[in-house]
Scaffold this active site. Sequence first.
Site, PDB file in Angstrom:
ATOM      1  N   ASP A 221      41.552  39.509  43.290  1.00 49.51           N
ATOM      2  CA  ASP A 221      40.812  40.726  43.646  1.00 49.51           C
ATOM      3  C   ASP A 221      41.512  41.701  44.593  1.00 49.51           C
ATOM      4  OD1 ASP A 221      38.636  42.195  42.941  1.00 49.51           O
ATOM      5  OD2 ASP A 221      37.296  41.387  44.456  1.00 49.51           O
TER       6      ASP A 221
ATOM      7  N   HIS B 290      39.887  41.088  51.550  1.00 42.65           N
ATOM      8  CA  HIS B 290      40.253  42.296  50.784  1.00 42.65           C
ATOM      9  C   HIS B 290      39.150  43.352  50.776  1.00 42.65           C
ATOM     10  CE1 HIS B 290      38.464  39.448  47.869  1.00 42.65           C
ATOM     11  NE2 HIS B 290      37.918  40.520  47.350  1.00 42.65           N
TER      12      HIS B 290
END
Length: 974
Positions: free
Chosen positions: A111, A380
């Site tokens: 991701d 993230h």
Amino acid sequence: YCFFFQESMHAYAANVYTSVVEELMKGKQRKFIAVEQEFFRLWWDAVATDTYKKQVHQLLQEGRLEFVIGGQVMHDEAVTLIDDQILQLTEGHGFLYETFGIRPQFSWHVDPFGASATTPTLFALAGFNAHLISRIDYDLKADMQKNKKLQFVWQGSPSLSERQEIFTHVMDQYSYCSPSQIPFSNRSGFYWNGIAVFPDPPKDGVYPNMSLPVTDTNIHLYAQTMVANIKERAAWFRTSDVLWPWGCDKQFFNASVQYSNMDLLLDYINKHSDEFGVTVQYATVGDYFQAVYSRNLTWEIRDSQDFLPYSTEPFQAWTGFYTSRSTLKGIARRASSLLYAGESFFTQYVRKHPASSVCKCRALKQLQSLRWAVSEVQHHDGITGTESPKVKDMYMNNLMYGMFNVKKLMASIIFDMNNAKKNGEVYSSIYTKDSAIPDVDQYVVVYNPLAWNITTFVMVTVSQLAMGVYDELGHSVPVQVQSSAETRSTYDLYILVAISGLSYRKYNVKPLNGKQSAFIGRSVKYKRKDLTRADQQHRQLLPVVNNCYQVLFDQNTNLMHSITERETNQTVQLTQEFLEYHVNGDMMKGPISDNYLFAPNASAVPVSKAVGLEVVSGNLMTEIRQYFYSNVTTQDYIYAVYTRLYTVPEGYDGKLLCHRIEQEYSVGPLELNREAVLRTSTNLNTRQLLYTDSNGYQIQKRPFKAYVNNTVARNYYPMVQTAYIEDDTTRLMLLAERAHGVSSQGNGQVEVMLHRRLWNNLQWDLNYNLTLNDSSVVRPVIWLILGSKAVTSILYRTSGLALEHRPVVMFGALSGDKSKLHRQLQQNSVHGLPVTVPPNLHLQTLSIPGWRYSSNHAEQVRSVRMGKQKQGDADFSRVLLRMRHLYEVGEDPVLSQPVMVNLKSLLKGLGPVMMIEERSLTGTWDVNTLNRWKWKTAQYPSKGFSNSTETSENCIVTVHPKEIRTFFVYFQGQ
């Protein structure tokens, strides 16, 4: 995990683990992979019953539950520092090894928005056998897919090359989710548990968008759809093994519905495998890589080129997040730096004061609160600035709480080491306020967290001009005091400090009656200049000089004009201006900018038509204050630059100080849908080639690329610590204390994005409050270094670390018997254990992790199986030491050489070293037993296990270029 709210952490994550563990126990064929330990540990510590815990142990032993990556979070790859990536990985791995005796061996970096070349090296050093990524440029992925090049052996580091290479799998265009469209139903496909609704799940168990249950009537249709997708993917890979990820963001919260439908479908396909031409089975990532590895193919090698920036379609360049939420990015790095200082400070204290009054267990908890906060923000959707304001506040609060704890700990250690019982009352209080020092005798305690001697200035705010500063022996210290740029009522006091590695010094700050010992900075204000009317013919240049540079300012514009490097007498024409990209916020009118994306309408527009100038000069420092106004008559400025040049007196090592031009910016509040950049334009013929760092570990070459669409945004890159431009002889380096987007949009130019404020009407962004209406003022700092390539390559590594790890400053009030105090101070003028490493090495970690696991693997596994993991106190006898070589092979004739270090003599200040064990990067493997898979490449056709480090004999270690070496150190008498 694209929108990591606080509720998810509790309700959702707890549900997933409870539900999945129950379901795995119901079918021997079922499997599951889990990634982020922050979520798992919340469940393990707060929700899991003893029964669940036993089941987890069993499932791990059977290989049906597999932890991949195993860090606290799935960290961002673009804007994080390697030190923080290692911290969060070590934090998760320590827990998994201590609790289960397991060590993750595969990655699942599906991701993060783009892939860095530092990550493959990091995961190789951590003992992984294969790496998996997904988000890379859409056009590049299509090309790799067509040519069956989605799998390769990646040599992320040019210097470590094949020693730390790793097999890498890029997911195909379907990425990490199972397909959501199915031809025979208008509901989503293969997601039988539907869409998560939290924190209040529906009472009847019916969630939105649940897939059609598998029945006799539709099972053939389901099977056909799944098989067709499997075959489509199989054509993109070299082996007949297809990785088919089942799940997506926020899935498996209701695992029974999911598994029961999956079971039916998999059984049906396998019963009809002759007809379908495929067989299917539940698998973990490890099962998949094992299958590919056993095919024994020869793989192509990829060099150290990364996959940044990342675009998902022609107008979607994910380069905005390099700058989003600049304040959070700055605090995250300050917290990381404070943690680094606190760890070594505490380690020295425990070693030197075994019978101390500071409670060690409590101290470790204080450090752990900051370890957790710094680890989690590497997510993230954390430091990237791609979270909602509510989640951003959670990160900020956790960081501030952890920083408060560590400052408190450091203060109590100083308090204890200058103990009242021994020396009469020294301190009545220690505080770490960032406010002005009151008009009383004060102590300023300054700790240098680096393992080199440093000479630098620390600034404290005081309330009067007549100040004197004295060292431990009562000698006067060079200081400069001047009126503050920010407020009229206070003064900035700059103290010149010289401190050896990992040591602290105490300075007595005294208000003086009348007699002046400080140098005073005298201010000259120049008239605001109208840029639109500047006289280009008759330039009047104002010089500002120190021993290394002469900087000229153009008095017609009040802008910088040029910099001369005095040693070589090279002059570079150099001007700086602020510009703004205007961006669109209306979906109907075209591409938008948001937390993730940068989509400029046109070229950037200069923001100011008038510039004010004030020069404050003194014997130690000159500060040039420039204020940028939208026109000649505007009251308030939106932008300011404070540029500082230092002059170091005789008797001090001023090399680093003299060679940096320090700039601090004030930017904001911006207008809506504006992205602010500082553009530095020079006459260097750079051919528009930019260099940026990769996670503070290595440098990437960034040639300007022309695209059909979105060229400006697709030429933005992350600058975590360093960016530079150069011609054949001269280099201009920028060093940063937080991440920024950076680009070279013209020959001789480098621009840094400093701030963004956006709003758009994309429904998805509105649902998750991801519109980045950030009205803050940001105050980033950048150091400029100008010089020949040879000189700058020597300076920038140490300077970058000096900026990252500026000294920690604490304050204490004085009271009690002054004469006794004076005697006590004379006895120890430097506090701490001067630890010095060579200039091409960095002492990356010196800490007491506190883990209770045995470093003998067989013993650790045995104690976990017997249920004998030691509860109770942390282990204070094991010290974690990491060293990093700062240079690449061939980068510098001297500094790129391997270095021999005698760890015994390096650490002698901490006590006699009894034993040293070399470990893998996160500490969980003995390097002598770490045999990673060796994938066949054209370069190395024989396959085997790679074992890459030479073992240290009698505590003498040779560190080669770019190596990061990790050790457990045990001292005598423990």
